[in-house]
Design a protein around this motif. Structure first.
Motif, short mmCIF file in Angstrom:
data_model
loop_
_atom_site.label_atom_id
_atom_site.label_comp_id
_atom_site.label_asym_id
_atom_site.label_seq_id
_atom_site.Cartn_x
_atom_site.Cartn_y
_atom_site.Cartn_z
N TYR A 1 0.84 -1.20 0.00
CA TYR A 1 0.00 0.00 0.00
C TYR A 1 0.88 1.25 0.00
O TYR A 1 0.59 2.22 -0.70
CB TYR A 1 -0.94 0.01 1.21
CG TYR A 1 -2.19 -0.81 1.01
CD1 TYR A 1 -3.38 -0.20 0.61
CD2 TYR A 1 -2.20 -2.18 1.21
CE1 TYR A 1 -4.55 -0.93 0.44
CE2 TYR A 1 -3.35 -2.92 1.03
CZ TYR A 1 -4.53 -2.30 0.64
OH TYR A 1 -5.66 -3.04 0.46
N ALA A 2 1.95 1.24 0.79
CA ALA A 2 2.84 2.41 0.86
C ALA A 2 3.54 2.65 -0.47
O ALA A 2 3.53 3.77 -1.00
CB ALA A 2 3.86 2.22 1.98
N GLN A 3 4.17 1.62 -1.03
CA GLN A 3 4.91 1.77 -2.29
C GLN A 3 4.00 2.13 -3.44
O GLN A 3 4.31 3.01 -4.26
CB GLN A 3 5.68 0.49 -2.61
CG GLN A 3 6.82 0.22 -1.68
CD GLN A 3 7.45 -1.15 -1.94
OE1 GLN A 3 7.09 -1.87 -2.86
NE2 GLN A 3 8.39 -1.52 -1.08
N CYS A 4 2.85 1.46 -3.52
CA CYS A 4 1.90 1.73 -4.59
C CYS A 4 1.38 3.16 -4.47
O CYS A 4 1.34 3.90 -5.46
CB CYS A 4 0.76 0.73 -4.55
SG CYS A 4 -0.47 0.97 -5.84
N GLY A 5 0.98 3.55 -3.27
CA GLY A 5 0.48 4.89 -3.07
C GLY A 5 1.50 5.95 -3.43
O GLY A 5 1.17 6.95 -4.08
N GLY B 1 0.97 8.63 -6.31
CA GLY B 1 0.69 9.95 -5.75
C GLY B 1 -0.53 9.97 -4.84
O GLY B 1 -1.24 10.97 -4.77
N LEU B 2 -0.75 8.85 -4.14
CA LEU B 2 -1.90 8.71 -3.24
C LEU B 2 -1.41 8.29 -1.86
O LEU B 2 -0.37 7.65 -1.73
CB LEU B 2 -2.86 7.64 -3.77
CG LEU B 2 -3.39 7.83 -5.19
CD1 LEU B 2 -4.05 6.55 -5.68
CD2 LEU B 2 -4.37 8.99 -5.21
N ASP B 3 -2.17 8.61 -0.84
CA ASP B 3 -1.82 8.18 0.52
C ASP B 3 -2.59 6.91 0.87
O ASP B 3 -3.52 6.94 1.68
CB ASP B 3 -2.08 9.29 1.53
CG ASP B 3 -1.49 8.97 2.89
OD1 ASP B 3 -0.92 7.87 3.06
OD2 ASP B 3 -1.58 9.82 3.79
N LEU B 4 -2.21 5.81 0.24
CA LEU B 4 -2.91 4.55 0.49
C LEU B 4 -2.55 3.94 1.83
O LEU B 4 -3.30 3.12 2.36
CB LEU B 4 -2.62 3.55 -0.64
CG LEU B 4 -3.10 3.97 -2.03
CD1 LEU B 4 -2.72 2.91 -3.05
CD2 LEU B 4 -4.59 4.24 -2.03
#
Length: 111
Positions: A21-25, A29-32
């Motif tokens: 979730y952190a790397q993808c976000g 450009g999202l705070d996943l």
């Protein structure tokens, strides 16, 4: 009030674990990490995360056979004898789909 976030599988390719979730976000450009539920509540973001996971984790191992894709997606949960029934079921489905499409499943089917 602080709420505890959960990072279970969400989206067309189940994005799981806080590090994904952190790397993808970060990449999108999202705070996943703070808003993981966005993956299940926004279809556009869901598919963006699926494409991110595919491009970064699965595509690089496609030439290594189907077993490498199992390892890229569910390795720590299923490979190395941890869940042989699930791995064997995936291989059966894959062989069946390949047969229906008239394509060779190739070597290295198991992780």
């Amino acid at each position: 009030m602080c709420t505890r976030q959960t990072y279970y599988g969400r989206g067309p390719i189940q994005l799981s674990w806080n590090y994904n979730y952190a790397q993808c976000g970060q990449s999108l450009g999202l705070d996943l990490l703070r808003q993981p539920e966005t993956v299940s509540s926004n279809p556009t973001i869901a598919f963006r995360t699926a494409l991110w996971f595919w491009v970064n984790n699965v595509r690089p191992v496609l030439n290594q056979g189907f077993g490498a894709t199992i390892r890229a997606i569910n390795g720590d949960l299923e490979c190395n004898g941890k869940s042989p029934d699930k791995v064997n079921a995936r291989i059966r489905y894959y062989r069946d789909y390949c047969g229906q499409l008239g394509v060779d499943p190739g070597p290295n089917l198991s992780c």
